[in-house]
Enzyme design. Sequence first.
Site, PDB file in Angstrom:
ATOM      1  N   SER A   1       0.837  -1.214   0.000  1.00 55.24           N
ATOM      2  CA  SER A   1       0.000   0.000   0.000  1.00 55.24           C
ATOM      3  C   SER A   1       0.876   1.270   0.000  1.00 55.24           C
ATOM      4  CB  SER A   1      -0.950  -0.078   1.189  1.00 55.24           C
ATOM      5  OG  SER A   1      -1.948   0.889   1.116  1.00 55.24           O
TER       6      SER A   1
ATOM      7  N   ASP B   1      -4.891   8.625  -0.152  1.00 53.30           N
ATOM      8  CA  ASP B   1      -4.961   9.058   1.242  1.00 53.30           C
ATOM      9  C   ASP B   1      -5.264  10.540   1.389  1.00 53.30           C
ATOM     10  OD1 ASP B   1      -4.403   6.489   2.062  1.00 53.30           O
ATOM     11  OD2 ASP B   1      -2.243   6.811   1.994  1.00 53.30           O
TER      12      ASP B   1
ATOM     13  N   HIS C   1      -4.607  -0.327  -3.975  1.00 55.08           N
ATOM     14  CA  HIS C   1      -6.035  -0.581  -3.692  1.00 55.08           C
ATOM     15  C   HIS C   1      -6.899  -0.104  -4.862  1.00 55.08           C
ATOM     16  CE1 HIS C   1      -5.151  -1.428   0.601  1.00 55.08           C
ATOM     17  NE2 HIS C   1      -4.367  -0.369   0.574  1.00 55.08           N
TER      18      HIS C   1
END
Lengths: 235, 235
Positions: free
Chosen positions: B122, B137, B159
């Site tokens: 990630s 994010d 993701h």
Amino acid sequence: MRNCIIASTSTLYGSEPLEYLKEALTDLYSDTEEILFIPYARPGGISHDEYTIGVNNIFKKINKRIVSIHMFSDTNEALKSAKGIFTGGGNTFLLVDQLYRNNVIKPLTEAIQSGTPYLGTSAGSNICGLTMQTTNDMPIVHPPSLKTLGIFPFNINAHYLDPDPNSTHKGETRETRIKEFHNLNPQPVVGLREGSWLRVKNNDITLEGNLKARVFEQNKTPYEITSGSSLSELN
Amino acid sequence: MRNCIIASTSTLYGSEPLEYLKEALTDLYSDTEEILFIPYARPGGISHDEYTIGVNNIFKKINKRIVSIHMFSDTNEALKSAKGIFTGGGNTFLLVDQLYRNNVIKPLTEAIQSGTPYLGTSAGSNICGLTMQTTNDMPIVHPPSLKTLGIFPFNINAHYLDPDPNSTHKGETRETRIKEFHNLNPQPVVGLREGSWLRVKNNDITLEGNLKARVFEQNKTPYEITSGSSLSELN
């Protein structure tokens, strides 16, 4: 003096842009036919000109004319003399970067604080909080600062999404991301679902629209507030 | 010389952390029992100590021991002498900010370029691209730069999520956000779905796992690549 509509989104699913806000906008902009548009967020990377033409076509329907800040050589004067302002959505990093680079942060804040009617949608709403740190956008540019206008003493999370109980995705939920924000930053965050807006009128801030909003305060369990609730005391 | 696993996620739904990568990790770390951990991304705001303890419990199962970079006074020396490195997920802004503040960017890049086995998951994968500008994010801190290690000449979107055809949400899809990135930035973006990883070995970069990945190049229609495909020529 403040007179703002701070909306989660410009457009609701299955409906025309700004249609759900028509009545509220007619009231907000009742004293002017001309609105100063801030196109810096450029959704999908469209040009300032394209964005302005599209927004003008929408505002025509409520008998308003758009002039865009990118057409002025003196942006300070444009903001001072504006009788109504609208900042549209797109990428919040790009918007904030351009606000700094064009020295628009201070005169825009002063115009809003002195009562010029202001509409923000999505990125245009995010910038009215203390910082843009609760945006959902990608950092496609690196603004000199994440500090924004601070029209109210909290942050906005626009397009707020509830966790999907059936999801198998392991990326962070919106709520987890806001919790990470609160680990390092103190101000409350108002999660505005699509269809909600804040009506800011002088010292009053009220949740409008049909939906509840979700409020996140540092070291507290998040909670829901119903339409009509006051956020005037939130800080 | 490069020897890396660049994974979309640490954890798959319904499975233990790193379980799906067990075989690949045993191979990656075959020459060392001790792995230097970089905990700066702190998922959910947990402490460096808590994160390290949790990760050690996971690696114990494949007979590896974790030492964390935050326990060293000389991070440069820690990276130079490491026989294996792992950067875990969490918030990419926080991770990159800490890499800069602790002067870890350069020695970490050198360690990876000189062949030290490296696992990223990630946020720990995002930093191996040219920039962190395609993270999902929130900007909970403001790093001095968005430039990252540049282990390969493209960016990662971890993701990666396909647009939901039944969604009524008007917030931007992942694909729209990457398109906005490409309006201002030239490098390709590899959208890695959860369960995919890149195996980087010397000059070869190969997509691994059961899923396809989605590649976004500036001014091109995005396209899918199948597992086993080479990304060595992508730039």
